[in-house]
Structures are given as structure tokens and as C-alpha cells.
Design a protein around this motif. Structure first.
Motif, PDB file in Angstrom:
ATOM      1  N   LEU A 201     -72.767  53.110  59.881  1.00 55.18           N
ATOM      2  CA  LEU A 201     -71.905  54.030  60.651  1.00 55.18           C
ATOM      3  C   LEU A 201     -72.540  54.216  62.054  1.00 55.18           C
ATOM      4  O   LEU A 201     -72.108  54.220  62.983  1.00 55.18           O
TER       5      LEU A 201
ATOM      6  N   ASN B 238     -69.936  61.009  49.509  1.00 58.50           N
ATOM      7  CA  ASN B 238     -70.536  61.950  50.541  1.00 58.50           C
ATOM      8  C   ASN B 238     -72.047  62.011  50.174  1.00 58.50           C
ATOM      9  O   ASN B 238     -72.556  63.213  50.679  1.00 58.50           O
TER      10      ASN B 238
ATOM     11  N   SER C 160     -73.431  60.550  55.333  1.00 58.47           N
ATOM     12  CA  SER C 160     -72.745  60.717  56.078  1.00 58.47           C
ATOM     13  C   SER C 160     -73.117  60.777  57.550  1.00 58.47           C
ATOM     14  O   SER C 160     -74.226  60.772  57.676  1.00 58.47           O
TER      15      SER C 160
ATOM     16  N   THR D  76     -71.224  65.287  62.640  1.00 57.44           N
ATOM     17  CA  THR D  76     -70.349  65.597  64.014  1.00 57.44           C
ATOM     18  C   THR D  76     -70.416  66.386  64.896  1.00 57.44           C
ATOM     19  O   THR D  76     -70.085  66.642  65.650  1.00 57.44           O
TER      20      THR D  76
ATOM     21  N   ASN E   5     -66.600  62.400  68.753  1.00 63.18           N
ATOM     22  CA  ASN E   5     -65.358  62.822  68.527  1.00 63.18           C
ATOM     23  C   ASN E   5     -64.159  61.568  69.040  1.00 63.18           C
ATOM     24  O   ASN E   5     -63.257  61.250  68.410  1.00 63.18           O
TER      25      ASN E   5
ATOM     26  N   GLN F  31     -64.230  58.740  66.589  1.00 64.47           N
ATOM     27  CA  GLN F  31     -64.215  59.092  65.092  1.00 64.47           C
ATOM     28  C   GLN F  31     -63.152  58.158  64.470  1.00 64.47           C
ATOM     29  O   GLN F  31     -63.417  57.925  63.266  1.00 64.47           O
ATOM     30  N   ALA F  32     -62.071  57.828  65.042  1.00 64.00           N
ATOM     31  CA  ALA F  32     -61.170  57.064  64.355  1.00 64.00           C
ATOM     32  C   ALA F  32     -61.690  55.575  63.914  1.00 64.00           C
ATOM     33  O   ALA F  32     -61.444  55.058  62.852  1.00 64.00           O
TER      34      ALA F  32
ATOM     35  N   ASP G 278     -64.105  56.195  61.150  1.00 61.27           N
ATOM     36  CA  ASP G 278     -63.341  56.700  59.691  1.00 61.27           C
ATOM     37  C   ASP G 278     -62.860  55.075  59.355  1.00 61.27           C
ATOM     38  O   ASP G 278     -62.887  54.894  58.114  1.00 61.27           O
TER      39      ASP G 278
ATOM     40  N   LYS H 299     -65.846  53.328  57.829  1.00 65.79           N
ATOM     41  CA  LYS H 299     -66.147  53.908  56.489  1.00 65.79           C
ATOM     42  C   LYS H 299     -65.247  53.665  55.311  1.00 65.79           C
ATOM     43  O   LYS H 299     -65.478  53.208  54.495  1.00 65.79           O
ATOM     44  N   GLN H 300     -64.060  53.426  55.671  1.00 65.33           N
ATOM     45  CA  GLN H 300     -63.159  53.047  54.617  1.00 65.33           C
ATOM     46  C   GLN H 300     -63.242  51.710  54.332  1.00 65.33           C
ATOM     47  O   GLN H 300     -63.060  51.315  53.130  1.00 65.33           O
TER      48      GLN H 300
END
Length: 351
Positions: A156, A315, A318, A321, A327, A330-331, A334, A337-338
Motif C-alpha cells: 500500500l 489490521n 495499515s 492517515t 486523502n 484513499q479510494a 482502499d 487493500k481489498q
């Protein structure tokens, strides 16, 4: 009321140095093996054997310390801390753990992979004492192995670096070229390349093999980071304990550059406050959670043993933030991460 036992002038000097001279946790650990204890003698007796840098490294060891501090506050008792030196031999590490066991500390937690051989020997000698080791696996009935998927958090970080670089050039600095730190490098590089294969990734290690000075040399970290910045990199990720403080300092001196911290949320570390606006994010490794879990289990009379893996899905690792600097991406983070959690992305553990 917390009572601190002060053992000697030499120990005091060492403790002061550990607090004041650290950058990302960096005292010269050659001064160390300084024991300290706290608490009133009642309740659980917690033994901590730190890696080089010790408490005050603003990174890896400090995370372990937070877990012990939380447990001490919750359960009472005492904590005794001993810190490794870069010059340590295997006999030194064994003696450190044996001293804690002889003094009745239980559990005893060794912070760092370098303790694996000594934990193996000492745990066999003290079968009624519960041991923990961070960042390595020791197979024994009375040992809790606390490990993390560092490569997933680093992936990440690589995605973040790739999305934030304006020069398509980033860098990775490792403390020592051992398998554990190679996991950080592997994940970071994969995250960068999966996001934009055209980005150049520079890699440098500060020490090699059994030389652990790369984890406690802010000057080396600063020099390595400056070299990468001079070479055109504008995002530098450092997985090197207190040496990372020097890298963060170098990045802070370069306009438009970003540092990525490690282990603790380094944006929120008071000793790094003047550099915080250059800290894009940190790969947080919740060593404190693993340490606390072991101490709680011992306190409850059901001590953990075996390998507890703290993963991205749990977790255990991580991306911080703090500062709000990621920010806007972030999408995408995420989504990455998924994909890791679902198994769609398999993160490498070797470069």
C-alpha cells in the motif's frame, strides 16, 4: 503512582541518551543494555528485551513499549527493560533473557528477529516461563511468535508513492539486508510497479548480514536518503528503525519530497514534529497489539503460544492517515487493500 527504579548513574546516562539522541529511535545502542524497571512489585512482572535502539527509537521498539505500558497500566505489576547493543553476541542475548527469567519476569518478550536463536535455547531452560518473540517464529510450547505481513502494508505504501511521485522516481531504504526487511522492499516495489510500471525504484541497505547498525544510525539514513533525492527521487520509504529519522530529516529539507515512515505513525511522534509535514504516511505495524495480547493472555492464565500472524485483513498492518496527505488517493488505496484481503493480489515476500 508509578515508581521508577533508578539503577546507576551509567544507566541514567544511557537512558537520557536513548531519549534525546534518537531519531526514529536512534540512540547509539552501543551505550546500552541498560535495565530499567517500573511498578510497585505487585501483579504481573513483564520482561522486555529490546532490539538495538530500545525505547525511544520512535519506531519499532517504541511500538512494543506501548503494548507493555498499556498492560502495566491495566494489570499493575512491573516492567523491566533491557536493550541490545550492535556489538551483541549470541551469548549476550542469551544472558539478557536468562537474567530476566532468573529474576522472575513472566512473560518475557524479545523484540526483534535477532533473538530467535537465544529464545530457542532459553525457553527450553525455563519451561515454566512464557516467552514471546516479535518478527520471528520459534517452535516451542512456551513461546508466542508474533509476526506481521509487512509486505502487505508496504504494498500500500508503494501504491501511495506511485500516486504521489511527480518525477516517476522513488526510493526504498532498508536497515539490514535480512529476509524480514526484504519483505518491506518486495511489497513496496510491487505496489509501485503494479500502479505504474514506468516508475524507477532505487534501493539501498545501510548494513549487511549480522551487522545491525543499520537499524540505529540516523546519519546513515540521512546520507542514503539525500543520495536518492539528489538522484531524482521524490518519495523515500525507509524501513530501518531509528535510522529512518535521518531519512525523514533529509526529505524534509527537499521541497516537494515525501517521506514514508514505518512501524509507528511517525507523523504523530513528538520527536519528529518538525518534520511531520513531509511524512506522507507510515506503514504502521501494530507490535503493541501483539505484545499486549501476549501479556494479557499470561495475566489471564492462558498464555498464547504458536504463531500469531497480524495481517492486513486483521489490521495488524495499515497505512496511517494522519496529516490528511493521502486523502485524495484513499479510494485507490482502499481498492488495493481489498484486493489483497480478498486474495486477488498476492504480495511477494522477496524482491
Amino acid at each position: 503512582m508509578r515508581r521508577v527504579a533508578k539503577l546507576s548513574a551509567a544507566c541514567l546516562a544511557t537512558a537520557a541518551l536513548a531519549v534525546t539522541a534518537t531519531a526514529c529511535g536512534s540512540t547509539s545502542s552501543d551505550n546500552a543494555s541498560s535495565p530499567s524497571s517500573s511498578g510497585g512489585g505487585k501483579g504481573i512482572k513483564i520482561g522486555l528485551a529490546y532490539d538495538v535502539g530500545g525505547r525511544g527509537d520512535r519506531s519499532f521498539n517504541d511500538s512494543a513499549a506501548r503494548g507493555a505500558d498499556k498492560a502495566e497500566k491495566e494489570f499493575g505489576g512491573s516492567v523491566k527493560e533491557l536493550t541490545a547493543k550492535t556489538s551483541d553476541t549470541e551469548a549476550d542475548r542469551e544472558q539478557r533473557l536468562s537474567d530476566l527469567a532468573d529474576a522472575g519476569y513472566n512473560p518475557i518478550i524479545a523484540v526483534g528477529y535477532a533473538y530467535a536463536p537465544s529464545i530457542t535455547k532459553v525457553a527450553a531452560k525455563y519451561p515454566k516461563t512464557n516467552f514471546g518473540i516479535v518478527d520471528s517464529v520459534v517452535n516451542a510450547k512456551n513461546v508466542d511468535s508474533i509476526t506481521f505481513t509487512e509486505e502487505e502494508g508496504s504494498y500500500l505504501a508503494g501504491v501511495a508513492a506511485a500516486l504521489k511521485t511527480k518525477k516517476d522516481h522513488v526510493g526504498f531504504i532498508g536497515g539490514v539486508d535480512v529476509p524480514l526487511i526484504k519483505k518491506f522492499e518486495a511489497g513496496f516495489t510491487q505496489g509501485v510497479k503494479d500502479t505504474n510500471p514506468k516508475i524507477k525504484v532505487d534501493t539501498q541497505y545501510l548494513s549487511h548480514g549480522s551487522d545491525t547498525s543499520g537499524f540505529a544510525s540516523p546519519d546513515k539514513g540521512k546520507e542514503a536518503a539525500q543520495g536518492m533525492l539528489d538522484n531524482g527521487a521524490d518519495v523515500v520509504y525507509t524501513a530501518a528503525g531509528s535510522s529512518g529519522n535521518g531519512a525523514i530529516e533529509a526529505v524534509n529539507g527537499t521541497k516537494g519530497a515525501w517521506a514514508i515512515g514505518v512501524d509507528s505513525d511517525q507523523y504523530n511522534i513528538p520527536g519528529l514534529a518538525k518534520y511531520k509535514n513531509s511524512i506522507l504516511t507510515s506503514v504502521v505495524k501494530n507490535v503493541d497489539v501483539g505484545v499486549y495480547d501476549l501479556i494479557k493472555s499470561a495475566h489471564d492464565g492462558k498464555p498464547l503460544a504458536g504463531n500469531q500472524v497480524y495481517s492486513l485483513a486483521k489490521n495488524g498492518v495499515s497505512l496511517a492517515t494522519s496529516g490528511g496527505f493521502i486523502n485524495d488517493i484513499q479510494a485507490k488505496l482502499d481498492a488495493a487493500k481489498q484486493k489483497i484481503v480478498s486474495g486477488q493480489i498476492k504480495v511477494k515476500t522477496t524482491p
